[in-house]
Design a protein around this motif. Structure first.
Motif, mmCIF file in Angstrom:
data_model
loop_
_atom_site.group_PDB
_atom_site.id
_atom_site.type_symbol
_atom_site.label_atom_id
_atom_site.label_comp_id
_atom_site.label_asym_id
_atom_site.label_seq_id
_atom_site.Cartn_x
_atom_site.Cartn_y
_atom_site.Cartn_z
ATOM 1 N N TRP A 196 -3.887 -5.043 -4.461
ATOM 2 C CA TRP A 196 -3.836 -6.405 -3.939
ATOM 3 C C TRP A 196 -4.652 -7.349 -4.819
ATOM 4 C CZ3 TRP A 196 -0.436 -8.679 -1.108
ATOM 5 C CH2 TRP A 196 0.300 -7.962 -0.172
ATOM 6 N N GLY A 197 -5.727 -6.870 -5.405
ATOM 7 C CA GLY A 197 -6.507 -7.700 -6.319
ATOM 8 C C GLY A 197 -5.682 -8.123 -7.522
ATOM 9 N N VAL A 198 -4.966 -7.171 -8.104
ATOM 10 C CA VAL A 198 -4.103 -7.468 -9.255
ATOM 11 C C VAL A 198 -2.965 -8.404 -8.833
ATOM 12 C CG1 VAL A 198 -2.463 -6.452 -10.892
ATOM 13 C CG2 VAL A 198 -4.679 -5.348 -10.486
ATOM 14 N N THR A 199 -2.342 -8.092 -7.709
ATOM 15 C CA THR A 199 -1.207 -8.874 -7.229
ATOM 16 C C THR A 199 -1.585 -10.331 -6.983
ATOM 17 O OG1 THR A 199 -0.205 -6.916 -6.226
ATOM 18 C CG2 THR A 199 0.480 -9.061 -5.350
ATOM 19 N N LEU A 200 -2.634 -10.540 -6.209
ATOM 20 C CA LEU A 200 -3.046 -11.907 -5.905
ATOM 21 C C LEU A 200 -3.621 -12.603 -7.132
ATOM 22 C CD1 LEU A 200 -4.503 -11.463 -2.319
ATOM 23 C CD2 LEU A 200 -2.283 -12.402 -2.997
ATOM 24 N N GLY A 201 -4.238 -11.842 -8.033
ATOM 25 C CA GLY A 201 -4.720 -12.417 -9.287
ATOM 26 C C GLY A 201 -3.569 -12.937 -10.144
ATOM 27 N N LEU A 202 -2.481 -12.171 -10.214
ATOM 28 C CA LEU A 202 -1.300 -12.630 -10.962
ATOM 29 C C LEU A 202 -0.737 -13.911 -10.356
ATOM 30 C CD1 LEU A 202 0.586 -9.274 -11.646
ATOM 31 C CD2 LEU A 202 -0.368 -10.827 -13.358
ATOM 32 N N MET A 203 -0.624 -13.919 -9.037
ATOM 33 C CA MET A 203 -0.067 -15.098 -8.374
ATOM 34 C C MET A 203 -0.973 -16.316 -8.541
ATOM 35 S SD MET A 203 1.732 -13.450 -5.052
ATOM 36 C CE MET A 203 2.708 -14.921 -4.730
ATOM 37 N N MET A 204 -2.266 -16.107 -8.395
ATOM 38 C CA MET A 204 -3.211 -17.219 -8.547
ATOM 39 C C MET A 204 -3.202 -17.733 -9.992
ATOM 40 S SD MET A 204 -7.326 -17.141 -8.071
ATOM 41 C CE MET A 204 -7.843 -18.117 -6.683
ATOM 42 N N GLY A 205 -3.238 -16.814 -10.952
ATOM 43 C CA GLY A 205 -3.239 -17.211 -12.356
ATOM 44 C C GLY A 205 -1.965 -17.926 -12.758
ATOM 45 N N PHE B 33 5.933 -3.275 1.942
ATOM 46 C CA PHE B 33 6.803 -2.176 2.369
ATOM 47 C C PHE B 33 6.082 -0.839 2.337
ATOM 48 C CE2 PHE B 33 10.570 -4.941 1.608
ATOM 49 C CZ PHE B 33 11.135 -4.779 2.867
ATOM 50 N N LYS B 34 5.188 -0.682 1.383
ATOM 51 C CA LYS B 34 4.412 0.559 1.300
ATOM 52 C C LYS B 34 3.417 0.665 2.457
ATOM 53 C CE LYS B 34 1.551 3.307 -1.724
ATOM 54 N NZ LYS B 34 0.837 3.437 -2.968
ATOM 55 N N GLY B 35 3.034 -0.491 3.005
ATOM 56 C CA GLY B 35 2.100 -0.498 4.131
ATOM 57 C C GLY B 35 0.647 -0.556 3.714
ATOM 58 N N LEU B 36 0.386 -1.088 2.525
ATOM 59 C CA LEU B 36 -0.986 -1.187 2.038
ATOM 60 C C LEU B 36 -1.594 -2.513 2.488
ATOM 61 C CD1 LEU B 36 -3.233 0.111 0.305
ATOM 62 C CD2 LEU B 36 -2.279 -1.122 -1.652
ATOM 63 N N ASN B 37 -2.681 -2.444 3.219
ATOM 64 C CA ASN B 37 -3.380 -3.627 3.701
ATOM 65 C C ASN B 37 -4.289 -4.186 2.610
ATOM 66 O OD1 ASN B 37 -2.371 -3.523 6.388
ATOM 67 N ND2 ASN B 37 -3.791 -1.845 6.802
ATOM 68 N N LEU B 38 -4.722 -5.435 2.793
ATOM 69 C CA LEU B 38 -5.629 -6.068 1.832
ATOM 70 C C LEU B 38 -6.925 -5.285 1.664
ATOM 71 C CD1 LEU B 38 -5.330 -9.853 2.791
ATOM 72 C CD2 LEU B 38 -4.429 -8.743 0.750
ATOM 73 N N ASP B 39 -7.353 -4.614 2.739
ATOM 74 C CA ASP B 39 -8.619 -3.872 2.673
ATOM 75 C C ASP B 39 -8.451 -2.466 2.085
ATOM 76 O OD1 ASP B 39 -7.397 -2.466 4.713
ATOM 77 O OD2 ASP B 39 -8.931 -2.907 6.208
#
Length: 186
Positions: A97-106, A158-164
């Protein structure tokens, strides 16, 4: 030695999110400056035949050049997206999620910088696009980061991975154990 809930908490991934975002911004800005220095507006150069070309264009609209007259609206929306990700990012404890949101933010910030600082002026700036593939609008690295990030959001959801960093199935198991344990006498 006993363990507490705090010992099982994963570390925050906010720094990772920011590093990914800053890297995306730097690569986006560097490639845009390279395109501006290398090509004339509208010029097309084949990179891999007609499959991949570099074509310098300026986009004052959104994706597919929609809403060309509403650049200021897209500037406000992109600003809100960057701020929302910065706020949500504090809760991130998952590397993915860190990578994912970092890509979107960047990606959002990369195009936002164009909207703030490029001609014709603040809130009206044109986004520099230069990557062209068949049957698709011309785009840039920031656009690619947003799209890859959005695809990762779908995959992680879909994988069910939460932000935490926990899995949705783990939460269901914990809730199920709690319900089973309520009816038992101790």
């Amino acid at each position: 030695m006993t363990t507490t809930d705090k010992t099982n908490v994963r570390p925050r991934r906010y720094l990772l999110l920011l590093l990914v975002a800053l890297t995306a911004i730097a690569v986006d800005l560097a490639t845009k400056e390279w395109a501006l220095a290398t090509f004339r507006p509208g010029e097309s150069v084949d990179v891999i035949g007609s499959f991949l070309q570099f074509t310098l264009v300026f986009n004052t609209g959104a994706a597919f050049s929609l809403g060309t007259g509403y650049t200021w609206v897209f500037t406000i929306i992109a600003t809100l997206v960057v701020l929302a990700i910065a706020y949500i990012g504090w809760r991130v404890r998952s590397v993915w999620w860190g990578v994912t949101l970092g890509l979107m933010m960047g990606g959002a910030a990369g195009n936002l910088i164009d909207r703030y600082f490029r001609d014709p002026g603040p809130f009206q700036g044109a986004v520099v696009d230069f990557i062209r593939v068949p049957n698709w609008p011309v785009f840039n690295i920031a656009d690619s980061c947003v799209v890859v990030g959005a695809c990762l959001v779908v995959a992680l959801t879909f994988k069910g991975l939460n932000l935490d960093g926990t899995m949705v199935s783990d939460e269901a198991k914990v809730a199920e154990k709690g319900v089973e344990g309520e009816g038992k006498d101790t």
